[in-house]
Design a protein around this motif. Structure first.
Motif, PDB file in Angstrom:
ATOM      1  N   ALA A  18      -6.824  98.695  38.792  1.00 40.08           N
ATOM      2  CA  ALA A  18      -5.834  98.583  39.868  1.00 40.08           C
ATOM      3  C   ALA A  18      -5.948  99.750  40.847  1.00 40.08           C
ATOM      4  O   ALA A  18      -5.808  99.570  42.061  1.00 40.08           O
ATOM      5  N   GLU A  19      -6.224 100.935  40.348  1.00 39.11           N
ATOM      6  CA  GLU A  19      -6.399 102.098  41.223  1.00 39.11           C
ATOM      7  C   GLU A  19      -7.676 101.958  42.046  1.00 39.11           C
ATOM      8  O   GLU A  19      -7.710 102.296  43.227  1.00 39.11           O
ATOM      9  N   TRP A  20      -8.729 101.443  41.429  1.00 34.14           N
ATOM     10  CA  TRP A  20      -9.983 101.235  42.149  1.00 34.14           C
ATOM     11  C   TRP A  20      -9.773 100.248  43.298  1.00 34.14           C
ATOM     12  O   TRP A  20     -10.246 100.470  44.415  1.00 34.14           O
ATOM     13  N   VAL A  21      -9.030  99.158  43.042  1.00 37.55           N
ATOM     14  CA  VAL A  21      -8.746  98.167  44.076  1.00 37.55           C
ATOM     15  C   VAL A  21      -7.937  98.810  45.203  1.00 37.55           C
ATOM     16  O   VAL A  21      -8.205  98.579  46.380  1.00 37.55           O
ATOM     17  N   LYS A  22      -6.967  99.625  44.841  1.00 38.67           N
ATOM     18  CA  LYS A  22      -6.153 100.309  45.856  1.00 38.67           C
ATOM     19  C   LYS A  22      -7.042 101.169  46.752  1.00 38.67           C
ATOM     20  O   LYS A  22      -6.911 101.157  47.978  1.00 38.67           O
ATOM     21  N   ARG A  23      -7.982 101.888  46.152  1.00 42.68           N
ATOM     22  CA  ARG A  23      -8.899 102.726  46.949  1.00 42.68           C
ATOM     23  C   ARG A  23      -9.830 101.866  47.800  1.00 42.68           C
ATOM     24  O   ARG A  23     -10.142 102.231  48.932  1.00 42.68           O
ATOM     25  N   LEU A  24     -10.256 100.740  47.261  1.00 37.66           N
ATOM     26  CA  LEU A  24     -11.109  99.841  48.043  1.00 37.66           C
ATOM     27  C   LEU A  24     -10.353  99.320  49.256  1.00 37.66           C
ATOM     28  O   LEU A  24     -10.905  99.251  50.359  1.00 37.66           O
ATOM     29  N   GLU A  25      -9.083  98.975  49.079  1.00 35.48           N
ATOM     30  CA  GLU A  25      -8.254  98.494  50.194  1.00 35.48           C
ATOM     31  C   GLU A  25      -8.177  99.533  51.318  1.00 35.48           C
ATOM     32  O   GLU A  25      -8.093  99.175  52.489  1.00 35.48           O
ATOM     33  N   GLN A  26      -8.207 100.800  50.959  1.00 36.91           N
ATOM     34  CA  GLN A  26      -8.060 101.876  51.933  1.00 36.91           C
ATOM     35  C   GLN A  26      -9.405 102.399  52.439  1.00 36.91           C
ATOM     36  O   GLN A  26      -9.444 103.333  53.231  1.00 36.91           O
ATOM     37  N   SER A  27     -10.493 101.783  51.988  1.00 40.33           N
ATOM     38  CA  SER A  27     -11.819 102.294  52.332  1.00 40.33           C
ATOM     39  C   SER A  27     -12.365 101.643  53.606  1.00 40.33           C
ATOM     40  O   SER A  27     -11.707 100.817  54.239  1.00 40.33           O
ATOM     41  N   GLN A  33     -21.512  98.822  55.689  1.00 44.56           N
ATOM     42  CA  GLN A  33     -21.422 100.167  55.128  1.00 44.56           C
ATOM     43  C   GLN A  33     -20.717 100.182  53.776  1.00 44.56           C
ATOM     44  O   GLN A  33     -20.825 101.147  53.023  1.00 44.56           O
ATOM     45  N   ASN A  34     -19.983  99.124  53.465  1.00 44.17           N
ATOM     46  CA  ASN A  34     -19.182  99.056  52.243  1.00 44.17           C
ATOM     47  C   ASN A  34     -19.202  97.612  51.733  1.00 44.17           C
ATOM     48  O   ASN A  34     -18.232  96.875  51.892  1.00 44.17           O
ATOM     49  N   PRO A  35     -20.309  97.189  51.108  1.00 43.10           N
ATOM     50  CA  PRO A  35     -20.441  95.787  50.701  1.00 43.10           C
ATOM     51  C   PRO A  35     -19.319  95.269  49.795  1.00 43.10           C
ATOM     52  O   PRO A  35     -18.973  94.095  49.853  1.00 43.10           O
ATOM     53  N   ALA A  36     -18.738  96.125  48.978  1.00 45.35           N
ATOM     54  CA  ALA A  36     -17.679  95.678  48.057  1.00 45.35           C
ATOM     55  C   ALA A  36     -16.460  95.141  48.798  1.00 45.35           C
ATOM     56  O   ALA A  36     -15.705  94.336  48.242  1.00 45.35           O
ATOM     57  N   ILE A  37     -16.283  95.529  50.040  1.00 41.70           N
ATOM     58  CA  ILE A  37     -15.106  95.093  50.801  1.00 41.70           C
ATOM     59  C   ILE A  37     -15.092  93.569  50.971  1.00 41.70           C
ATOM     60  O   ILE A  37     -14.033  92.951  51.064  1.00 41.70           O
ATOM     61  N   GLU A  38     -16.259  92.943  50.948  1.00 38.80           N
ATOM     62  CA  GLU A  38     -16.323  91.490  51.088  1.00 38.80           C
ATOM     63  C   GLU A  38     -15.736  90.772  49.870  1.00 38.80           C
ATOM     64  O   GLU A  38     -15.372  89.613  49.960  1.00 38.80           O
ATOM     65  N   LEU A  39     -15.650  91.453  48.758  1.00 39.82           N
ATOM     66  CA  LEU A  39     -15.098  90.870  47.538  1.00 39.82           C
ATOM     67  C   LEU A  39     -13.675  91.357  47.262  1.00 39.82           C
ATOM     68  O   LEU A  39     -13.147  91.165  46.167  1.00 39.82           O
ATOM     69  N   LEU A  40     -13.055  91.964  48.258  1.00 42.39           N
ATOM     70  CA  LEU A  40     -11.731  92.543  48.072  1.00 42.39           C
ATOM     71  C   LEU A  40     -10.727  91.528  47.537  1.00 42.39           C
ATOM     72  O   LEU A  40     -10.004  91.814  46.577  1.00 42.39           O
ATOM     73  N   SER A  41     -10.674  90.343  48.104  1.00 39.36           N
ATOM     74  CA  SER A  41      -9.680  89.364  47.640  1.00 39.36           C
ATOM     75  C   SER A  41      -9.925  88.973  46.182  1.00 39.36           C
ATOM     76  O   SER A  41      -8.975  88.784  45.423  1.00 39.36           O
ATOM     77  N   PHE A  42     -11.178  88.876  45.776  1.00 38.68           N
ATOM     78  CA  PHE A  42     -11.496  88.591  44.377  1.00 38.68           C
ATOM     79  C   PHE A  42     -10.978  89.709  43.490  1.00 38.68           C
ATOM     80  O   PHE A  42     -10.325  89.475  42.471  1.00 38.68           O
TER      81      PHE A  42
END
Length: 90
Positions: A18-27, A33-42
């Motif tokens: 949950a903390e990792w997701v929170k940081r991804l949301e703010q990244s 530059q940040n491929p993981a952002i495309e999987l944010l909703s997942f």
């Protein structure tokens, strides 16, 4: 994979999902530059929106496939530090 990354000498911090997701949301919001952002909703669904799944870890059992496939039986360790070193060096 985290142990292999640590073996390379890189520093890393292990976070609760949950903390990792929170940081991804703010990244960085740019996928180039940040491929993981495309999987944010997942990730939001998996780690924050669906609490019932939080305690479940995926299981990938390849016993039958390895029994039936010589190629799968002889596959090298793909998550070892040697591969991680190659990826980091690239």
């Amino acid at each position: 994979m985290l142990p292999a990354i640590k073996e390379t000498g890189m520093s890393s911090t292990t976070l609760p999902p949950a903390e990792w997701v929170k940081r991804l949301e703010q990244s960085n919001p740019y996928p180039t530059q940040n491929p993981a952002i495309e999987l944010l909703s997942f990730f939001q669904y998996r780690h924050r929106g669906n609490r019932a799944q939080d305690s479940r870890k995926p299981s990938f059992d390849t016993t039958v496939a390895q029994r039936d496939s010589p190629s799968l039986r002889n596959i090298p360790d793909l998550v070892g530090s040697e591969l991680i070193n190659k990826i980091i060096a690239a």
